[in-house]
Design a protein around this motif. Structure first.
Motif, PDB file in Angstrom:
ATOM      1  N   ALA A 126       6.272   6.294  -5.740  1.00  0.00           N
ATOM      2  CA  ALA A 126       6.756   7.668  -5.814  1.00  0.00           C
ATOM      3  C   ALA A 126       5.670   8.528  -6.442  1.00  0.00           C
ATOM      4  CB  ALA A 126       8.049   7.747  -6.628  1.00  0.00           C
ATOM      5  N   ALA A 127       5.309   9.583  -5.739  1.00  0.00           N
ATOM      6  CA  ALA A 127       4.277  10.483  -6.242  1.00  0.00           C
ATOM      7  C   ALA A 127       4.897  11.524  -7.159  1.00  0.00           C
ATOM      8  CB  ALA A 127       3.573  11.168  -5.075  1.00  0.00           C
ATOM      9  N   TYR A 161       6.465  17.657 -11.831  1.00  0.00           N
ATOM     10  CA  TYR A 161       6.892  16.366 -12.372  1.00  0.00           C
ATOM     11  C   TYR A 161       8.119  15.809 -11.667  1.00  0.00           C
ATOM     12  CZ  TYR A 161       3.516  17.206 -16.029  1.00  0.00           C
ATOM     13  OH  TYR A 161       2.349  17.457 -16.710  1.00  0.00           O
ATOM     14  N   GLN A 162       8.370  16.273 -10.444  1.00  0.00           N
ATOM     15  CA  GLN A 162       9.414  15.678  -9.625  1.00  0.00           C
ATOM     16  C   GLN A 162       8.801  14.557  -8.798  1.00  0.00           C
ATOM     17  OE1 GLN A 162      12.222  16.361 -10.452  1.00  0.00           O
ATOM     18  NE2 GLN A 162      12.366  18.513 -11.035  1.00  0.00           N
ATOM     19  N   LEU A 163       9.638  13.600  -8.413  1.00  0.00           N
ATOM     20  CA  LEU A 163       9.154  12.439  -7.667  1.00  0.00           C
ATOM     21  C   LEU A 163       9.334  12.651  -6.165  1.00  0.00           C
ATOM     22  CD1 LEU A 163      10.500   9.471  -9.827  1.00  0.00           C
ATOM     23  CD2 LEU A 163       8.249  10.537  -9.854  1.00  0.00           C
ATOM     24  N   ILE A 164       8.293  12.340  -5.423  1.00  0.00           N
ATOM     25  CA  ILE A 164       8.353  12.301  -3.960  1.00  0.00           C
ATOM     26  C   ILE A 164       8.323  10.822  -3.591  1.00  0.00           C
ATOM     27  CG2 ILE A 164       7.317  13.087  -1.809  1.00  0.00           C
ATOM     28  CD1 ILE A 164       5.788  15.183  -3.499  1.00  0.00           C
ATOM     29  N   ALA A 188       0.396  12.108 -10.823  1.00  0.00           N
ATOM     30  CA  ALA A 188       0.462  10.675 -11.128  1.00  0.00           C
ATOM     31  C   ALA A 188       1.248   9.990 -10.018  1.00  0.00           C
ATOM     32  CB  ALA A 188       1.132  10.429 -12.477  1.00  0.00           C
ATOM     33  N   LEU A 189       1.275   8.662 -10.086  1.00  0.00           N
ATOM     34  CA  LEU A 189       2.025   7.906  -9.087  1.00  0.00           C
ATOM     35  C   LEU A 189       2.769   6.770  -9.787  1.00  0.00           C
ATOM     36  CD1 LEU A 189       1.250   7.245  -5.518  1.00  0.00           C
ATOM     37  CD2 LEU A 189       1.682   5.197  -6.867  1.00  0.00           C
ATOM     38  N   ASN A 235       0.811  -1.206   0.000  1.00  0.00           N
ATOM     39  CA  ASN A 235       0.000   0.000   0.000  1.00  0.00           C
ATOM     40  C   ASN A 235       0.852   1.266   0.000  1.00  0.00           C
ATOM     41  OD1 ASN A 235      -2.700  -1.232   0.260  1.00  0.00           O
ATOM     42  ND2 ASN A 235      -1.845  -1.990   2.185  1.00  0.00           N
ATOM     43  N   CYS A 236       0.289   2.314  -0.576  1.00  0.00           N
ATOM     44  CA  CYS A 236       0.961   3.606  -0.657  1.00  0.00           C
ATOM     45  C   CYS A 236      -0.081   4.701  -0.438  1.00  0.00           C
ATOM     46  CB  CYS A 236       1.619   3.746  -2.019  1.00  0.00           C
ATOM     47  SG  CYS A 236       2.451   5.321  -2.305  1.00  0.00           S
TER      48      CYS A 236
END
Lengths: 112, 108
Positions: free
Chosen positions: B88-89, B94-97, B31-32, B22-23
């Motif tokens: 990663a969100a 458009y950077q990834l968290i 997006a994810l 789960n996330c």
């Protein structure tokens, strides 16, 4: 297609030495990224590029410089390596849409 | 509180079991991503989704934008599925968290 390649795969440096990591892609992707991954931590963005001739700072840019003179190559430089820069470095690319990122195989760097 | 949280941190299961990772995220996203990292190996993007569900082979990813939650399912798990799975969100730039990852071990 090779996708994303990184050179070198492994490197050991002494403190104060300099080196350049090369990321090359053959997918004509606009966006390129350099990340570092440390044990037990997620990837952290160092620098990125949104197109040829452009670069921008990420989350942890200090001690690194980058250049994107050609669309297919993104170089990460360490001018004076420090032990804190011991890490695995990943390059990634993305096309101009909201596409999947494609990652290189990584470069394992050790600074003594 | 991390902006992207994964659960569980570690998961060990027997071959053949149905796996769910789960996330949850607390930020607005476009997006994810779900990614897979094998031990000592590279990183592979599995899915990027902004709504609904995507399937590739034995892997299924779902996302519920209203609930800010995504799941990765593996059907008929196999030892070769053992890896770290990362969500990663994608933020508005458009950077990834990045989530912290889920270490999955599938025992034969």
């Amino acid at each position: 297609n090779a996708g994303v390649t990184q050179t070198p795969k492994f490197r050991v440096l002494k403190t104060g030495q300099s080196m350049t990591l090369l990321c090359a892609q053959d997918m004509n992707h606009e966006y390129m990224y350099w990340y570092r991954q440390d044990p037990g931590m997620g990837l952290r963005l160092i620098h990125y590029s949104v197109g040829e001739g452009t670069t921008a700072k990420g989350e942890v840019p200090d001690g690194y410089n980058v250049s994107r003179l050609k669309k297919q190559n993104f170089l990460l430089g360490l001018e004076s390596a420090a032990p804190s820069q011991t890490s695995v470095y990943f390059c990634a690319t993305r096309d101009s849409g909201r596409g999947l990122r494609v990652f290189g195989p990584g470069t394992r760097l050790t600074v003594l | 509180k991390n902006e992207v949280e994964q659960s569980p941190q570690n998961l060990t299961a027997q071959e053949g079991e149905f796996i769910t990772i789960n996330c949850s995220y607390s930020v607005g996203i476009s997006a994810l991503h779900w990614l897979q990292q094998h031990p000592g190996g590279g990183i592979v993007s599995l899915f990027m989704l902004s709504s609904g569900k995507k399937k590739h082979g034995r892997l299924i990813a779902t996302i519920n934008i209203q609930e800010k939650h995504s799941s990765l399912h593996i059907t008929a798990s196999h030892p070769r599925d053992s890896a770290v799975y990362i969500c990663a969100a994608v933020d508005s730039n458009y950077q990834l968290i990045w989530g912290a990852g889920t270490k999955l071990i599938i025992k034969p």
